[in-house]
Design an enzyme around this catalytic site. Structure first.
Site, PDB file in Angstrom:
ATOM      1  N   ARG A 147       0.881  -1.288  -0.061  1.00  0.00           N
ATOM      2  CA  ARG A 147       0.079   0.073  -0.070  1.00  0.00           C
ATOM      3  C   ARG A 147       0.846   1.286   0.007  1.00  0.00           C
ATOM      4  NH1 ARG A 147      -3.912   2.368   4.904  1.00  0.00           N
ATOM      5  NH2 ARG A 147      -2.044   3.332   5.304  1.00  0.00           N
ATOM      6  N   TYR A 159      -2.643  11.692   7.756  1.00  0.00           N
ATOM      7  CA  TYR A 159      -2.734  10.425   8.585  1.00  0.00           C
ATOM      8  C   TYR A 159      -1.800   9.332   7.710  1.00  0.00           C
ATOM      9  CZ  TYR A 159      -4.674   6.633  10.837  1.00  0.00           C
ATOM     10  OH  TYR A 159      -4.915   5.374  11.466  1.00  0.00           O
ATOM     11  N   ASP A 217      -5.432   3.736   0.295  1.00  0.00           N
ATOM     12  CA  ASP A 217      -6.418   4.026   0.802  1.00  0.00           C
ATOM     13  C   ASP A 217      -6.644   5.435   1.097  1.00  0.00           C
ATOM     14  OD1 ASP A 217      -8.115   3.902   3.206  1.00  0.00           O
ATOM     15  OD2 ASP A 217      -7.006   2.819   4.518  1.00  0.00           O
ATOM     16  N   HIS A 219      -9.193   6.599   2.842  1.00  0.00           N
ATOM     17  CA  HIS A 219      -9.722   7.012   4.292  1.00  0.00           C
ATOM     18  C   HIS A 219     -10.845   7.835   4.275  1.00  0.00           C
ATOM     19  CE1 HIS A 219      -6.382   5.232   6.314  1.00  0.00           C
ATOM     20  NE2 HIS A 219      -5.259   6.163   5.673  1.00  0.00           N
ATOM     21  N   GLU A 243      -8.997   1.914  -1.607  1.00  0.00           N
ATOM     22  CA  GLU A 243      -9.800   1.532  -0.425  1.00  0.00           C
ATOM     23  C   GLU A 243     -10.416   2.697   0.287  1.00  0.00           C
ATOM     24  OE1 GLU A 243      -7.186  -0.105   2.580  1.00  0.00           O
ATOM     25  OE2 GLU A 243      -8.316   0.570   4.221  1.00  0.00           O
ATOM     26  N   GLU A 269     -13.532  -1.506   6.758  1.00  0.00           N
ATOM     27  CA  GLU A 269     -12.885  -1.639   7.991  1.00  0.00           C
ATOM     28  C   GLU A 269     -13.670  -1.038   9.088  1.00  0.00           C
ATOM     29  OE1 GLU A 269      -9.218   0.611   6.934  1.00  0.00           O
ATOM     30  OE2 GLU A 269      -9.709   2.019   8.470  1.00  0.00           O
ATOM     31  N   ARG A 290     -13.436  -5.746   3.536  1.00  0.00           N
ATOM     32  CA  ARG A 290     -12.374  -5.172   4.498  1.00  0.00           C
ATOM     33  C   ARG A 290     -12.399  -5.406   6.044  1.00  0.00           C
ATOM     34  NH1 ARG A 290      -7.762  -4.197   4.922  1.00  0.00           N
ATOM     35  NH2 ARG A 290      -7.731  -1.939   5.515  1.00  0.00           N
ATOM     36  N   GLU A 346      -4.022  -7.590   5.071  1.00  0.00           N
ATOM     37  CA  GLU A 346      -3.250  -6.341   5.577  1.00  0.00           C
ATOM     38  C   GLU A 346      -2.556  -6.956   6.662  1.00  0.00           C
ATOM     39  OE1 GLU A 346      -5.625  -3.338   7.119  1.00  0.00           O
ATOM     40  OE2 GLU A 346      -3.892  -1.937   6.675  1.00  0.00           O
ATOM     41  N   TRP A 409     -13.214  11.353   7.738  1.00  0.00           N
ATOM     42  CA  TRP A 409     -12.140  10.530   7.887  1.00  0.00           C
ATOM     43  C   TRP A 409     -11.940   9.966   6.683  1.00  0.00           C
ATOM     44  CZ3 TRP A 409      -7.915   8.438   9.300  1.00  0.00           C
ATOM     45  CH2 TRP A 409      -7.568   8.760  10.707  1.00  0.00           C
TER      46      TRP A 409
HETATM   47  O1  KDG Z   1      -8.010   2.418  14.000  1.00  0.00           O
HETATM   48  C1  KDG Z   1      -7.838   3.025  12.622  1.00  0.00           C
HETATM   49  C2  KDG Z   1      -6.717   2.224  11.806  1.00  0.00           C
HETATM   50  O2  KDG Z   1      -7.002   0.916  11.894  1.00  0.00           O
HETATM   51  C3  KDG Z   1      -6.934   2.570  10.247  1.00  0.00           C
HETATM   52  O3  KDG Z   1      -6.622   3.890  10.158  1.00  0.00           O
HETATM   53  C4  KDG Z   1      -6.099   1.731   9.532  1.00  0.00           C
HETATM   54  O4  KDG Z   1      -6.998   2.670   7.646  1.00  0.00           O
HETATM   55  C5  KDG Z   1      -6.497   1.860   8.171  1.00  0.00           C
HETATM   56  C6  KDG Z   1      -5.889   0.703   7.442  1.00  0.00           C
HETATM   57  O5  KDG Z   1      -6.342   0.586   6.267  1.00  0.00           O
HETATM   58  O6  KDG Z   1      -5.328  -0.296   7.959  1.00  0.00           O
HETATM   59 MG    MG Z   2      -7.864   1.775   5.779  1.00  0.00          MG
END
Ligand code: KDG
Ligand code: MG
Length: 409
Positions: A147, A159, A217, A219, A243, A269, A290, A346, A409
């Site tokens: 990733r 982040y 990702d 997010h 993602e 997730e 996920r 992952e 987020w």
């Molecule tokens: O708790 C939040 C994390 O697990 C997250 O930010 C991790 O986005 C994430 C990922 O794809 O692992």
């Molecule tokens: Mg993620």
């Protein structure tokens, strides 16, 4: 096999983990992960105050019945706290069943469907040289899928970019919930991100060639049309998946993304039940599920969710950052090894302190994980070691736009 005792262990070897310990009258011990990053103590209370009192005297062999009892019996269903608590019980019961049978859990789930689990790691950097270094570092650790996250020019901090130096001096991109009384504030600008990211993937592809599976990702930060634009602009770089492009609450947001691109999509997730996936799977709006065993209520319901997804050729891509404890990771590995529609796992390595708290039997060889063949899940928590690291308040960061608006987020 009657449950005699249930205890909740909170430990913070680098980051917080919540672990359930079940013990049967005949001395079998099962472990379950109940960690919800940044909201750990809510699950501790749910377990200690509302679940532990229900467990003593129950038949540890009745995994399905206990799951239904905790899910349906509570009246208040779903949500990350409830489902992490139920997940911990479910994992611990599978662990006990494996130990009672003398078999690893994957054998109880139908046996291995493959020899190992392809896993991806997290490369990141503030600029291309840092990103290339990080990709190379992952390749040297054996990763065969990576990733890639990049800082965006003009933004202070984003982040998931490993700019921090850990105490041991190693760059360690573990996507932390930072310790402290308040969440850290980061910044965000979607237009800059959409302009910059394709240039990063163009460069990474040119440097590492067409074969390396690359993931990204977003997010949950984009609107449907922005997400469609990103998926389309990344098409030439042949991502393994893109993602969390849009906020997870609205499944229909992925329709325009699908209409405009063939970049594979992964989401879930932050999902907790099969219902979160129902429309996404039925309309074939995603390619990868996920969900984490820890946040989807355990092995029992995630196996059902993945079987539902399998009917639509949708595969697993179980969440595995460092906030999934080694117990939760082991549960994912046993499930992933057994199902037919495994996609990728992952895998962010835990730090040395965490590995000392959780004794583990999994293996990592040539880019593939295997849960090992110890009876049960193959992970146990060392209570003395865990006791060295008391809980510390920690929060995930959040982000604001240039005008001060809190962003997704
Ligand atoms: O708790 C939040 C994390 O697990 C997250 O930010 C991790 O986005 C994430 C990922 O794809 O692992
Ligand atoms: Mg993620």
């Amino acid at each position: 096999m009657i449950i005699a005792k249930a205890d909740v262990v909170v430990t913070s070897p680098g980051r917080n983990f919540v672990t359930l310990r079940l013990e049967t009258e005949d001395g079998l011990v099962g472990w379950g992960d109940a960690t919800v990053n940044g909201r750990e103590l809510a699950v501790v209370s749910y377990l200690r105050d509302h679940v532990v009192p229900l467990l003593a005297g129950r038949d540890a062999g009745r995994i399905e019945d206990t799951w239904q009892f905790l899910y349906r019996g509570a009246y208040w269903r779903r949500g990350p706290i409830t489902m992490a608590a139920i997940a911990a019980v479910d994992m611990a019961l599978w662990d006990i069943k494996g130990k009672a049978a003398g078999m690893p859990v994957y054998q109880l789930l139908g046996g291995a469907s493959r020899n190992g689990l392809l896993a991806y790691g997290h490369a990141s950097g503030r600029d291309l040289p840092e990103i290339f270094d990080s990709v190379r570092e992952h390749l040297s650790q054996g990763y065969r899928a990576i990733r890639v996250q990049a800082a965006v020019p003009g933004l202070r901090s984003i982040y998931g970019i490993a700019a921090n130096t850990a105490e041991d001096g190693v760059r360690y991109d573990h996507e932390p919930a930072q310790r402290g009384a308040l969440p850290a504030e980061e910044d965000w600008d979607t237009r800059s991100y959409l302009r910059h990211l394709p240039t990063v993937f163009e460069a990474v592809r040119a440097e590492f060639g067409p074969g390396l599976p690359l993931l990204h990702d977003a997010h949950h930060r984009l609107t449907p049309i922005q997400a469609a634009k990103l998926a389309k602009s990344l098409e030439p770089y042949d991502l393994f998946w893109l993602e969390d492009v849009t906020p997870a609450e609205n499944p229909e947001a992925l329709r325009p993304v699908r209409q405009h691109s063939v970049t594979p999509l992964a989401i879930g997730e932050v999902f907790n039940t099969v219902w979160d996936y129902q429309q996404l799977v039925r309309e074939q709006l995603i390619d990868y599920v996920r969900g984490a065993v820890t946040h989807m209520g355990g092995i029992t319901p995630l196996k059902k969710t993945l079987e539902y997804a399998a009917q639509y050729q949708i595969k697993s891509g179980m969440h595995g950052p460092t906030d999934i404890s080694p117990v939760g990771m082991a549960a994912a590995m046993h499930l992933g090894l057994s199902i037919h529609n495994f996609g990728i796992q992952e895998y962010m390595k835990h730090d040395a302190r965490t590995d000392a708290v959780f004794r583990q039997s999994f293996t990592w060889e040539n880019g593939y994980l295997h849960p090992g063949d110890e009876p049960g899940l193959g992970v146990s928590l060392e209570l003395d070691e865990a006791g060295k690291y008391p809980y510390q308040q920690a929060y995930l960061p959040y982000n604001r736009l240039a005008d001060g608006t809190v962003h997704d987020w």
